[in-house]
Scaffold this active site. Structure first.
Site, PDB file in Angstrom:
ATOM      1  N   CYS A  86       6.512  46.448  36.749  1.00 46.39           N
ATOM      2  CA  CYS A  86       7.910  46.866  36.842  1.00 46.39           C
ATOM      3  C   CYS A  86       8.813  45.762  37.359  1.00 46.39           C
ATOM      4  CB  CYS A  86       8.033  48.079  37.766  1.00 46.39           C
ATOM      5  SG  CYS A  86       7.696  47.707  39.503  1.00 46.39           S
ATOM      6  N   GLY A  87       8.230  44.675  37.869  1.00 47.71           N
ATOM      7  CA  GLY A  87       9.022  43.574  38.394  1.00 47.71           C
ATOM      8  C   GLY A  87       8.942  43.438  39.892  1.00 47.71           C
TER       9      GLY A  87
END
Length: 268
Positions: free
Chosen positions: A249-250
């Site tokens: 997701c980062g």
């Protein structure tokens, strides 16, 4: 699985401090990971608490197996600040599950959200998750997850961050060590080598709940629009997230755009 126990019997606290104590301004990651190679999860958390003290935080998504890390860490550091990035798109069941765990474990929960409300983001950028391309999903993650997390780390003056990443979850995570550097913080992963069986045994031992979506076939859950149950066609549990376009997701990728692009799961 590293042995889960109620004590740190194989290491006295004083010996942990003597062997593992390093400067907060710089950690020799090769040395620290070599020294922690034989430590169990509680010992890793104890070292992190001694090393970083009030500058240690942890994160949670209140996902399928979130109760494991929340219980494991708070048995050792009861009042640790716990960051929850609420995207505004989580299932109703996640909000209820989060409240139940917060009450049961008496969590010192810190909730962060994007400065852009969901409605405002959709008005400006559209429903980014429906576009199903990497750039749109990365922008969504940056707005709803990465920027709020960075604000939380700054507000809490965090120097180190405990997270429940495991090697068997994504290709990127297979390369991680117990202690890593990400941006200005150190990322510490006490259950990095745990298997799904280890997770199950811990949950059973302490009578901890799964997220309710587990009974619906989910092995990973995030936003309602980008999570689905596991199917026979999936090669990895993270294929059930982000339409299979990306696995991370980062929040757990390096900070710079160049590093993030080179490590994005779609390019591995």
């Amino acid at each position: 699985m590293m042995t889960v126990s109620n004590s740190i019997s194989s290491f006295q606290e004083s010996s942990i401090k003597a062997v593992y104590q390093l400067s907060n301004s710089y950690l020799d990651l090769d040395l620290i990971n070599e020294n922690l190679a034989t430590a169990n999860s509680e010992e890793i958390i104890t070292w992190a608490s001694q090393e970083f003290d009030q500058h240690l935080i942890m994160s949670t998504s209140f996902g399928i197996q979130a109760a494991v890390m929340l219980h494991l860490v708070t048995q050792i550091v009861p009042d640790i600040p716990i960051i929850w990035v609420d995207t505004g798109y989580l299932p109703k069941e996640t909000y209820i599950f989060a409240q139940q765990l917060t009450d049961r474990l008496n969590l010192n929960l810190k909730v962060y959200q994007s400065e852009l409300s969901p409605a405002r983001m959709e008005a400006i950028y559209g429903k980014l998750w429906q576009q199903k391309d990497l750039d749109s999903l990365n922008l969504y993650d940056r707005i709803r997850k990465v920027e709020p997390m960075q604000k939380a780390l700054k507000d809490l003056e965090a120097k180190a961050w405990l997270a429940g990443l495991r090697q068997n979850q994504t290709v990127f995570r297979q390369k991680l060590d117990y202690v890593n550097q990400q941006g200005e913080q150190y990322k510490i992963l006490p259950i990095l080598t745990w298997t799904s069986k280890d997770i199950y045994q811990y949950l059973t031992k302490y009578n901890l709940p799964y997220h309710p979506y587990f009974d619906q076939g989910y092995v990973s859950v995030g936003d309602w629009h980008s999570s689905r149950p596991l199917t026979a066609d999936d090669d990895n549990e993270r294929d059930t997230r982000f339409h299979g376009v990306k696995q991370e997701c980062g929040l757990h990728l390096p900070i710079s755009n160049e590093e993030a692009q080179s490590l994005d799961s779609s390019q591995l």
